[in-house]
Design an enzyme around this catalytic site. Structure first.
Site, PDB file in Angstrom:
ATOM      1  N   GLY A   9      26.598 -28.554 -14.207  1.00 50.40           N
ATOM      2  CA  GLY A   9      25.167 -28.538 -13.933  1.00 50.40           C
ATOM      3  C   GLY A   9      24.362 -29.029 -15.114  1.00 50.40           C
ATOM      4  O   GLY A   9      24.866 -29.754 -15.987  1.00 50.40           O
ATOM      5  N   ILE A  11      22.884 -27.463 -17.858  1.00 45.98           N
ATOM      6  CA  ILE A  11      23.278 -27.035 -19.202  1.00 45.98           C
ATOM      7  C   ILE A  11      24.673 -27.549 -19.549  1.00 45.98           C
ATOM      8  O   ILE A  11      24.912 -28.058 -20.657  1.00 45.98           O
ATOM      9  CB  ILE A  11      23.217 -25.503 -19.325  1.00 45.98           C
ATOM     10  CG1 ILE A  11      21.770 -25.011 -19.155  1.00 45.98           C
ATOM     11  CG2 ILE A  11      23.771 -25.054 -20.681  1.00 45.98           C
ATOM     12  CD1 ILE A  11      20.810 -25.521 -20.222  1.00 45.98           C
ATOM     13  N   GLY A  12      25.608 -27.430 -18.623  1.00 54.93           N
ATOM     14  CA  GLY A  12      26.956 -27.920 -18.877  1.00 54.93           C
ATOM     15  C   GLY A  12      26.987 -29.411 -19.159  1.00 54.93           C
ATOM     16  O   GLY A  12      27.692 -29.877 -20.069  1.00 54.93           O
ATOM     17  N   ASN A  98      22.817 -17.104 -18.044  1.00 50.62           N
ATOM     18  CA  ASN A  98      21.466 -16.562 -18.031  1.00 50.62           C
ATOM     19  C   ASN A  98      21.498 -15.057 -17.769  1.00 50.62           C
ATOM     20  O   ASN A  98      22.376 -14.550 -17.076  1.00 50.62           O
ATOM     21  CB  ASN A  98      20.644 -17.261 -16.947  1.00 50.62           C
ATOM     22  CG  ASN A  98      19.156 -17.199 -17.207  1.00 50.62           C
ATOM     23  OD1 ASN A  98      18.717 -16.890 -18.320  1.00 50.62           O
ATOM     24  ND2 ASN A  98      18.359 -17.491 -16.195  1.00 50.62           N
ATOM     25  N   LYS A 191      15.333 -12.527 -24.733  1.00 48.99           N
ATOM     26  CA  LYS A 191      15.128 -13.577 -23.740  1.00 48.99           C
ATOM     27  C   LYS A 191      14.977 -12.975 -22.354  1.00 48.99           C
ATOM     28  O   LYS A 191      14.099 -13.377 -21.577  1.00 48.99           O
ATOM     29  CB  LYS A 191      16.286 -14.577 -23.758  1.00 48.99           C
ATOM     30  CG  LYS A 191      16.081 -15.728 -22.768  1.00 48.99           C
ATOM     31  CD  LYS A 191      17.221 -16.720 -22.761  1.00 48.99           C
ATOM     32  CE  LYS A 191      16.955 -17.813 -21.729  1.00 48.99           C
ATOM     33  NZ  LYS A 191      18.064 -18.781 -21.616  1.00 48.99           N
ATOM     34  N   ASN A 199      10.938 -15.035 -13.701  1.00 46.54           N
ATOM     35  CA  ASN A 199      11.830 -15.704 -12.754  1.00 46.54           C
ATOM     36  C   ASN A 199      11.713 -15.130 -11.344  1.00 46.54           C
ATOM     37  O   ASN A 199      11.514 -15.884 -10.389  1.00 46.54           O
ATOM     38  CB  ASN A 199      13.272 -15.644 -13.261  1.00 46.54           C
ATOM     39  CG  ASN A 199      13.621 -16.794 -14.186  1.00 46.54           C
ATOM     40  OD1 ASN A 199      14.137 -17.812 -13.767  1.00 46.54           O
ATOM     41  ND2 ASN A 199      13.320 -16.633 -15.464  1.00 46.54           N
ATOM     42  N   GLU A 270      20.057 -15.711  -9.423  1.00 49.13           N
ATOM     43  CA  GLU A 270      20.715 -14.817 -10.375  1.00 49.13           C
ATOM     44  C   GLU A 270      20.000 -13.469 -10.479  1.00 49.13           C
ATOM     45  O   GLU A 270      19.655 -13.011 -11.560  1.00 49.13           O
ATOM     46  CB  GLU A 270      20.776 -15.491 -11.746  1.00 49.13           C
ATOM     47  CG  GLU A 270      21.568 -16.781 -11.744  1.00 49.13           C
ATOM     48  CD  GLU A 270      21.519 -17.494 -13.080  1.00 49.13           C
ATOM     49  OE1 GLU A 270      22.566 -17.683 -13.699  1.00 49.13           O
ATOM     50  OE2 GLU A 270      20.408 -17.885 -13.491  1.00 49.13           O
TER      51      GLU A 270
END
Length: 309
Positions: A9, A11-12, A98, A191, A199, A270
């Protein structure tokens, strides 16, 4: 050094692309049917083609020096089991996940790892805690970096270590700012302190962050105070005011949170890593969190109704 990034995705792809451009030759493990010869990495005004070794099976691959998991929190159990043969006794495991991770407290968090599958697949002594401060999107084969601040790395139990310093050097060499932390649990909680409210509210309202702050500020602040109380109980105190933290978010403008992007794309969200885990911690320590409970309930019902749970 042999490195595999699990998860293709945003970030990866960013991490793998950066490592590849620096000559570290990472392998990128993606889901079946998503193999490609590489990707396009866009940062600032520049766009570069990145050749990568992209695989959708670990057959024929042995234990790696470093395995980076860059998947959604709810997908980590499956990803960890799929990548099991990559993890040897000396492999350093870097979960870029996350929310609040399974290992955050003892006993591990059942909300995040209800069947213990993650804990069995990823030995805690080999895990390095990670916080990613970056906004990255993937559109087709293009990875677009909107904002990249830093990656924070640290030992789950705190303190210094050679392996954390080596990881920081690896990322710095690849053009990613990396910071070694002696208290990574606090960094993770800090965070989460902002994300566990913004979110879910974005997923419920389908609104950008600036509009949510303008319309829901009192609720945001109440939720942040409940999360602050949980943080004190678990040894992760936050001294910054809620208003100061909101001011940081306001400077980012009209951005779409990762959870909003998932809802818009029809992907699972998530909710457990961002809200279930904090509420599990609150229950363990007897901390009342009525606003977070209501936010969790509404978000879970929305996700179930849309097939995103």
């Amino acid at each position: 050094m042999t490195i595999t990034v699990v998860g293709g995705g945003a970030i990866g792809g960013w991490i793998a692309g950066r490592l590849a451009l620096a000559g570290h030759e990472p392998t990128l493990l993606v889901r079946a049917g998503q193999r490609s010869s590489g990707l396009t990495l866009g940062e600032g005004d520049g766009v570069r083609q990145v050749a990568l070794n992209v695989i959708d099976s670990v057959a024929g691959i042995g234990a790696q020096d470093v395995v980076i998991f860059a998947v959604k929190a709810f997908a980590l159990a499956n990803a960890a089991e799929a990548a099991a043969r990559l993890i040897g006794p000396d492999t350093v495991i870097v979960p870029m996940i996350n929310g609040v991770p399974w290992w955050f407290t003892n006993p591990p968090l059942a909300s995040v790892d209800p069947q213990g599958r993650i804990g069995r697949s990823l030995p805690l002594p080999q895990v390095v805690g990670t916080v990613v401060h970056a906004a990255v999107r993937r559109e087709g084969q293009e990875i677009r970096v909107q904002h990249a601040d830093k990656i924070i790395l640290g030992e789950p139990e705190g303190g210094d270590s050679d392996r954390v310093r080596r990881l920081c050097a690896l990322f710095e060499d690849s053009g990613i700012r990396a910071e070694a932390s002696k208290a990574v649990r606090r960094d993770i909680w800090y965070k989460a302190w902002g994300n566990m409210t913004m979110n879910p509210l974005s997923a419920l309202t389908l609104a950008t962050a600036d509009r949510i702050i303008a319309e829901c500020r009192p609720l945001i602040l109440d939720c942040m105070e409940e999360a602050r109380a949980i943080g004190v109980a678990i040894g992760c105190p936050i001294t910054e005011s809620g208003e100061d933290r909101i001011a940081v978010t306001e400077r980012l403008g009209a951005f779409r949170t990762s959870m909003l992007q998932d809802v818009e794309a029809g992907r699972p969200i998530e909710i457990e890593a961002l809200l279930g885990a904090p509420l599990e911690l609150a229950a363990r320590h007897g901390i009342p969190a009525p606003n977070l409970h209501q936010l969790y309930a509404m978000t879970r019902l929305m996700a179930e109704g849309r097939g995103l749970a």
